[in-house]
Scaffold this active site. Structure first.
Site, PDB file in Angstrom:
ATOM      1  N   LYS A  47       1.067  -1.092   0.125  1.00  0.00           N
ATOM      2  CA  LYS A  47       0.536  -0.357   0.120  1.00  0.00           C
ATOM      3  C   LYS A  47       0.920   1.379  -0.217  1.00  0.00           C
ATOM      4  O   LYS A  47       0.461   2.165  -0.065  1.00  0.00           O
ATOM      5  CB  LYS A  47      -0.567  -0.070   1.525  1.00  0.00           C
ATOM      6  CG  LYS A  47      -1.811  -1.807   1.202  1.00  0.00           C
ATOM      7  CD  LYS A  47      -3.448  -1.308   0.230  1.00  0.00           C
ATOM      8  CE  LYS A  47      -4.138  -1.700   0.431  1.00  0.00           C
ATOM      9  NZ  LYS A  47      -4.963  -1.986  -0.125  1.00  0.00           N
ATOM     10  N   SER A 279      -3.566 -12.510   4.307  1.00  0.00           N
ATOM     11  CA  SER A 279      -3.620 -12.350   2.452  1.00  0.00           C
ATOM     12  C   SER A 279      -2.668 -12.974   1.630  1.00  0.00           C
ATOM     13  O   SER A 279      -2.319 -13.516   0.180  1.00  0.00           O
ATOM     14  CB  SER A 279      -4.004 -10.777   1.885  1.00  0.00           C
ATOM     15  OG  SER A 279      -3.518  -9.634   2.325  1.00  0.00           O
TER      16      SER A 279
END
Length: 317
Positions: A47, A279
Site C-alpha cells: 500500500k 492475505s
C-alpha cells in the site's frame, strides 16, 4: 557523487520477485509461483505505492492543497502507507479504522505521527474479522470527520489512482519474470491491486488468466456467500462489489479458507523465509490450488501484501 535519497518516498517500489522453489519442493505442485515481495516497502506493505501515488496525483490535480489534512478509511496497510507519506510531505493524517484490525497497524500509524480514530465493530462482530457492516460504520464516522476538519478524503475504494499506482508493480513483475507469467491470483480488498496488475499483464499477453481470491463464506465474486459469514483474512473479503474491479476482467475465482491461508502464511515464513500476513498466504494458497488444477504447469504471479510483524498480536503466529 553520493547515492543517498532525499525522501523516504524514494525507497518505495522496485521490490524483488522471488520464485518459490522451496515451497514447490515441499508441496509438489507442477509449475512455478512468482512472488512480488511488496512487504519490503518502507512501511512493510504494497500500500506504500498507492499511498504515494494517490497523494501525488491529488496534488497534481489540485485536489489536495498545502496544509490540508488527509483522511482515509482503511483496514490498516493503506493507513500506514499514508502516514509515512504524509509524514515525509508534511501533511496532517487522520486514519479512521475498525477496532477489528490488528493493534500493530494502529501503533504504526501513530508512530508516523498519524491520528487514529477507532470505530466500534457492528453488533455481533468478532474481533479480528472486519465485515462489510463494520466498514460501513467506519465510513460514516469518516464522513463526519471530513466535514469537521475539511480534510481531503483519499477514498481508496473509489479512487482510480489506487489501481494506477499498482501498474508500476505489475510492470516490474512482468520484467522481472522475463515475461513468463501465465496467470495472476490476488486477494480482493479494495481491488486496486487486482485491477492494476490485470491491465498491465493482459496488455502484454491477453491469454494471461487473472483470478480473484476470496475468503470462504464471503466469496462475492465466487458467488459462495453465507449469511452473516465472517473470516480472519484481514484487508479484504468484504462481501460486496468494489468499484476498482471490472467483473469482466475476472477469469475465475479461488476460494480460500482461514485455515488454508494461515497454514500457507506459516509455510512462507518457515520454508521460504517470507514473513508475511494472512492475505499473502491466501494468495499463495490460491496459486498452489491452481497449479494442482486448471493451471497445472503454469507460471503464476502473486503479491506478498504485507509483513507478519503487523500480526504478532493475532493467532497467525
Amino acid at each position: 557523487m553520493g547515492t543517498y535519497i532525499k525522501s523516504i518516498t524514494e525507497a518505495i517500489g522496485n521490490t524483488p520477485l522471488l520464485r518459490l522453489d522451496k515451497l514447490k519442493e515441499k508441496l509438489g505442485f507442477q509449475g512455478e509461483i512468482y512472488a512480488k515481495l511488496e512487504h519490503l516497502n518502507p512501511s512493510f506493505s504494497k500500500k506504500d505505492r498507492i499511498a504515494l501515488g494517490m497523494i501525488e496525483m491529488a496534488e497534481q490535480k489540485g485536489l489536495l492543497k498545502p496544509g490540508q489534512p488527509v483522511l482515509e478509511v482503511t483496514s490498516g496497510n493503506t493507513g500506514t502507507g499514508l502516514a509515512l507519506v504524509c509524514a515525509a510531505k508534511g501533511y496532517r493524517f487522520i486514519c479512521c479504522m475498525s477496532k477489528g484490525n490488528s493493534i500493530e497497524r494502529v501503533k504504526m500509524i501513530q508512530a508516523f505521527g498519524g491520528e487514529t480514530v477507532l470505530v466500534e465493530q457492528a453488533p455481533g462482530a468478532v474481533k479480528g474479522k472486519v465485515s462489510n457492516d463494520d466498514l460501513e460504520l467506519v465510513e460514516k464516522e469518516a464522513e463526519k470527520i471530513a466535514k469537521e476538519t475539511g480534510a481531503y478524503c483519499i477514498n481508496q475504494f473509489h479512487n482510480i489512482d489506487n489501481s494506477v499506482a499498482q501498474e508500476t508493480a505489475a510492470m516490474e513483475m512482468w520484467t522481472q519474470s522475463g515475461g513468463a507469467i501465465t496467470a495472476f491470483a490476488d486477494f480482493i480488498g479494495t481491488g486496486g491491486t487486482f485491477a492494476g496488475y490485470t491491465r498491465v499483464l493482459k496488455s502484454h499477453n491477453q491469454a494471461i488468466k487473472c483470478y480473484a481470491v476470496e475468503p470462504e463464506g464471503c466469496a462475492y465474486y465466487g458467488e459462495e456467500m453465507i449469511p452473516g459469514g465472517t473470516h480472519r483474512i484481514q484487508g479484504g473479503g468484504y462481501s460486496k462489489h468494489v468499484a476498482n474491479v471490472d467483473r469482466d476482467t475476472i477469469d475465475g475465482c479461488v476460494i480460500i479458507s482461514d485455515d488454508e491461508a494461515i497454514e500457507m502464511t506459516r509455510d512462507l515464513a518457515a520454508v521460504e523465509g517470507i514473513f508475511a500476513g494472512f492475505s499473502s498466504g491466501a494468495n499463495v494458497a490460491a496459486a498452489v490450488k491452481l497449479l494442482k488444477g486448471e493451471e497445472i504447469g503454469g507460471k503464476i504471479g502473486v503479491v506478498i501484501n504485507d509483513c507478519g510483524l503487523k500480526y504478532i498480536s493475532t493467532t497467525l503466529f
